[in-house]
Structure formats: C-alpha cells, structure tokens
Design a protein around this motif. Structure first.
Motif, PDB file in Angstrom:
ATOM      1  N   THR A  57       2.372   3.686   3.522  1.00  0.00           N
ATOM      2  CA  THR A  57       1.638   5.036   3.317  1.00  0.00           C
ATOM      3  C   THR A  57       1.896   6.167   4.368  1.00  0.00           C
ATOM      4  O   THR A  57       1.355   7.106   4.309  1.00  0.00           O
ATOM      5  CB  THR A  57       0.281   4.912   3.343  1.00  0.00           C
ATOM      6  OG1 THR A  57      -0.134   4.313   4.696  1.00  0.00           O
ATOM      7  CG2 THR A  57      -0.045   3.791   2.157  1.00  0.00           C
ATOM      8  N   PRO A 106       1.217   9.610  -6.220  1.00  0.00           N
ATOM      9  CA  PRO A 106       1.667   9.457  -4.901  1.00  0.00           C
ATOM     10  C   PRO A 106       1.283  10.484  -4.003  1.00  0.00           C
ATOM     11  O   PRO A 106       1.196  11.635  -4.433  1.00  0.00           O
ATOM     12  CB  PRO A 106       3.274   9.437  -4.941  1.00  0.00           C
ATOM     13  CG  PRO A 106       3.660   8.679  -6.301  1.00  0.00           C
ATOM     14  CD  PRO A 106       2.630   9.326  -7.131  1.00  0.00           C
ATOM     15  N   GLU A 163      -1.991   2.406  -4.933  1.00  0.00           N
ATOM     16  CA  GLU A 163      -2.108   3.906  -4.836  1.00  0.00           C
ATOM     17  C   GLU A 163      -3.092   4.567  -4.748  1.00  0.00           C
ATOM     18  O   GLU A 163      -4.068   4.609  -5.537  1.00  0.00           O
ATOM     19  CB  GLU A 163      -1.193   4.608  -5.582  1.00  0.00           C
ATOM     20  CG  GLU A 163      -0.886   6.011  -5.535  1.00  0.00           C
ATOM     21  CD  GLU A 163      -0.543   6.742  -4.298  1.00  0.00           C
ATOM     22  OE1 GLU A 163      -1.194   7.461  -3.514  1.00  0.00           O
ATOM     23  OE2 GLU A 163       0.449   6.134  -3.556  1.00  0.00           O
ATOM     24  N   ARG A 164      -3.807   5.334  -3.703  1.00  0.00           N
ATOM     25  CA  ARG A 164      -5.008   5.884  -3.695  1.00  0.00           C
ATOM     26  C   ARG A 164      -5.052   6.984  -4.539  1.00  0.00           C
ATOM     27  O   ARG A 164      -6.322   7.211  -4.945  1.00  0.00           O
ATOM     28  CB  ARG A 164      -5.526   6.303  -2.067  1.00  0.00           C
ATOM     29  CG  ARG A 164      -4.814   7.600  -1.760  1.00  0.00           C
ATOM     30  CD  ARG A 164      -5.416   7.988  -0.248  1.00  0.00           C
ATOM     31  NE  ARG A 164      -4.922   9.343   0.190  1.00  0.00           N
ATOM     32  CZ  ARG A 164      -5.595  10.014   0.898  1.00  0.00           C
ATOM     33  NH1 ARG A 164      -6.503   9.365   1.841  1.00  0.00           N
ATOM     34  NH2 ARG A 164      -5.132  11.082   1.447  1.00  0.00           N
ATOM     35  N   LEU A 220       0.804  -1.153  -0.055  1.00  0.00           N
ATOM     36  CA  LEU A 220       0.119  -0.173  -0.237  1.00  0.00           C
ATOM     37  C   LEU A 220       0.895   1.348   0.161  1.00  0.00           C
ATOM     38  O   LEU A 220       1.611   1.519   0.821  1.00  0.00           O
ATOM     39  CB  LEU A 220      -1.020  -0.022   1.231  1.00  0.00           C
ATOM     40  CG  LEU A 220      -1.874  -1.228   1.355  1.00  0.00           C
ATOM     41  CD1 LEU A 220      -2.514  -0.973   2.500  1.00  0.00           C
ATOM     42  CD2 LEU A 220      -2.688  -1.418   0.164  1.00  0.00           C
ATOM     43  N   GLY A 221       0.611   2.133  -0.933  1.00  0.00           N
ATOM     44  CA  GLY A 221       1.483   3.274  -1.328  1.00  0.00           C
ATOM     45  C   GLY A 221       2.558   3.130  -2.426  1.00  0.00           C
ATOM     46  O   GLY A 221       3.518   2.134  -2.219  1.00  0.00           O
TER      47      GLY A 221
END
Length: 373
Positions: free
Chosen positions: A224, A49, A44-45, A18-19
């Motif tokens: 993250t 980034p 990646e949300r 995550l990230g």
C-alpha cells in the motif's frame, strides 16, 4: 453476522495482498505464475486504487540527468546504478507481461529542460553515461539542441535540452485495466471497498481485520506504499502528494512526448493534443507529506504559471481537469522490499517511480514469499 458457509469458504486464503495498485497486482500475478494452485486475495480500500497507480502522469521513467546527479549527492554510486537497473528491469517486465499495445506504451525517449543554474550538469553527462553503461544498451543521455529550436519553450528559462534515450510513455488507465484483467484471468480474487483497520500476526496465520470481517492467511503482503504506515507505524515511509492538471486541447502545440525539469520535480507530456503537467511538491515538502488526496491552491497556481511562462509562453490554453495522487518516499530512493516478520512482507516506498519499479518489486516480493512458504 456470518453464515457457516461464509466462515468455511470465503474468509481463508493462502496469501492476502493489501493494495491493488501496480505493486500489489504484480505481486499477486507473480505468485500465481510460480504457484498456480495458491488461493490469493487482493484487498483494496477504495473502489479504485487509492494511491498513485491510477493517478500518475503515465511516465515510464528511469531518471533524468539532473535527478541522477542529485541522487549521487546522497547515495553511493553502486546504489544509484542498482536503482536505475531496478527501474529498467521493472519496465521490461511490465512490457513483457502486458504487451505494449495494451497500454499504448511508446519508448520514444524523453527530454529534460535545463535552466541556466543547471548548465554545469551538461559537463557531467558523459560521466553519468559511463556510470550507467553496464546496465543500458547505449548511452542514456545526449544533448538535443536541434529539438529545442522547434518546441516553443521560453528560452529565457530553457537554456539547453537533454534527451533520455530509454524512457517511455503509456496510458495509465489501460495499464491498470490490463493488470486487473490478467489477475482475474489467473483466478486471483480482488475485493474493493475493503478498509483494513489492522493486521494481527499469530504463530500460524495473519488476521486481516476490516470494519466488518476478519480474513486470514499464512502470508500477507503489504503493498500500500504511502498508506502502509497506517498499518505498520514503525516503517520509515513518508507520503508525498503529487498534483497534476491537464489542459484543454492546445491549438498548434509544437511538441509531443514526455519532459522533465528541476531534478524531476516537474514533469509534463502531450496527451491527445493537451498538456498534462504535474509536480511542485518541492515547494512545500512538509505540507505535501500527506495522504490527503486533495489539491493545494498555491501549487496549482505554480503549475499554471509555469505553463504560461515556460512551457506554452506563446499559446492560449484552458484547464480541463486537476487531480492528485499519493507517492511514498524515504531517506533515500531505495524501495523497501523485504519480510517485515515471519508472515508479513513489504513492497512499499516506490519513490515516485511506481510504474517503473512496481512490476519488479512485485516479482521480487513474490520470490521471498514463496521461498519461505
């Protein structure tokens, strides 16, 4: 609604990270180097980034003199030395992995502006050099009075200049572009726009929930940084917003390279004839302990004022752009690199030194994951 094919082939991985910042991509690349057969997904949300990996100032730091002296007030000597060594090792790994030209890395040293109140720090310069002598190829710090004469800083504030011989500068965008390319070349999947809403650990796997789909893997790495607390509220991680501005080209700019002052809370550099200048979160620690990627007027005003009065007192300039990034801090500057549970692992809380620490943090985390797989 998912198809049979999607459920069979597109939702299950050996490792999920995550990230997609420096630490996340470095973890993925390190895993692939040791276990090339593993199927790895980086999530990646944002479309880019979200934290600070693409929003920093492009400093390759090991720590300024006054910053290290400040750390020695809250940390044992051996921990301070280990932290500087971690930064140094991380930068060396980043350079060997990417290559200097692919991120325009230049290790030309840096300078710290010393105010009247900080002059006593010069008396401890030799002692700090001795403390770090076992991990650096030479003295870290040296007085730089001759260089100060030509740089044009306001001498009412800047009473002395200290050179750090082992810091560098780089092009953040090129660095992240290259890390992304390396990950893709090694067969690592990167999915952006994946807002993870939660993670659930079971006996045999970890479920990573998004708003639409749940992915699974035997191991998950949370990289993250400041945003890790949204998934694991119990973590001792405090966000810290870093605000930055960049000027228009400045005619007759008398300096190049990278600079710090006020224990590293302010930092600036020459970039394509402009001055990139950031910092000021020490003016409002509580207000800047946020994951809101926004600008605060009072801090931006402070940056402009210091540009006018300290850095460019005799030159005209305009402001071309402004932005902010989110860092992560804790009670000390030690990062968190460890298992969180049987199947969830952490590499977070980079302390504003993600460029320096991220690669080595990712390598160490990958080692932990592989040993327990």
């Amino acid at each position: 609604m998912l198809s049979y094919w999607e459920k069979q082939s597109l939702l299950h991985y050996d490792c999920i990270i995550l990230g997609s910042g420096i630490t996340g991509l470095s973890t993925a690349i390190s895993l692939k180097e040791k276990a090339p057969g593993k199927r790895i997904l980086v999530m990646e949300r944002g479309l880019l980034p979200t934290g600070a990996s693409t929003k920093n100032a492009g400093f390759a730091c090991i720590g300024s003199l006054t910053e290290i002296l400040d750390d020695l007030q809250t940390m044992p000597e051996e921990d301070v030395v280990a932290l500087v060594q971690l930064r140094r090792k991380g930068l060396q790994l980043l350079r060997s992995r990417i290559g200097d030209e692919r991120m325009l890395y230049r290790e030309n040293g840096s300078y710290e502006l010393i105010s009247e109140a900080e002059m006593p720090a010069l008396q401890q310069l030799d002692a700090v050099n001795a403390l770090l002598s076992g991990i650096l190829p030479g003295p870290a710090f040296a007085p730089a009075e001759k260089a100060l004469e030509r740089m044009g800083f306001h001498r009412g504030y800047v009473k002395a200049l200290v050179r750090n011989n082992f810091e560098g500068e780089l092009h953040t965008g090129m660095m992240m572009r290259t890390l992304t390319d390396l990950a893709t070349e090694r067969g690592i999947e990167i999915k952006t726009g994946c807002h993870v809403t939660g993670i659930t650990e079971t006996e045999k796997q970890v479920q990573v929930h998004t708003e639409a789909i749940t992915f699974t893997a035997p191991q998950v790495a949370v990289c993250t940084n400041a945003f890790a607390k949204a998934l694991l509220p119990e973590l001792d991680v405090t966000p810290g917003r870093g605000q930055v501005l960049i000027t228009t080209p400045v005619k007759g700019l008398p300096f190049k390279g990278i600079y710090h002052f006020d224990k590293g809370y302010y930092y600036f550099r020459e970039l394509d004839g402009r001055v990139l200048f950031g910092g000021g979160r020490n003016l409002d620690f509580s207000g800047e302990a946020t994951t809101d990627i926004a600008l605060k007027h009072s801090i931006q005003q402070d940056l402009e004022e210091k540009l006018r009065t300290i850095i460019l007192p005799s030159l005209q300039f305009g402001i071309e752009d402004r932005w902010a990034g989110i860092m992560a801090f804790g009670p000390t500057k030690q990062p968190i690199i460890r298992p969180h549970s049987d199947r969830i692992y952490l590499a977070v809380r980079m302390g504003g030194m993600g460029i320096a620490i991220g690669s080595e943090a990712g390598r160490q985390l990958a080692g932990l994951m592989l040993r327990s797989a």
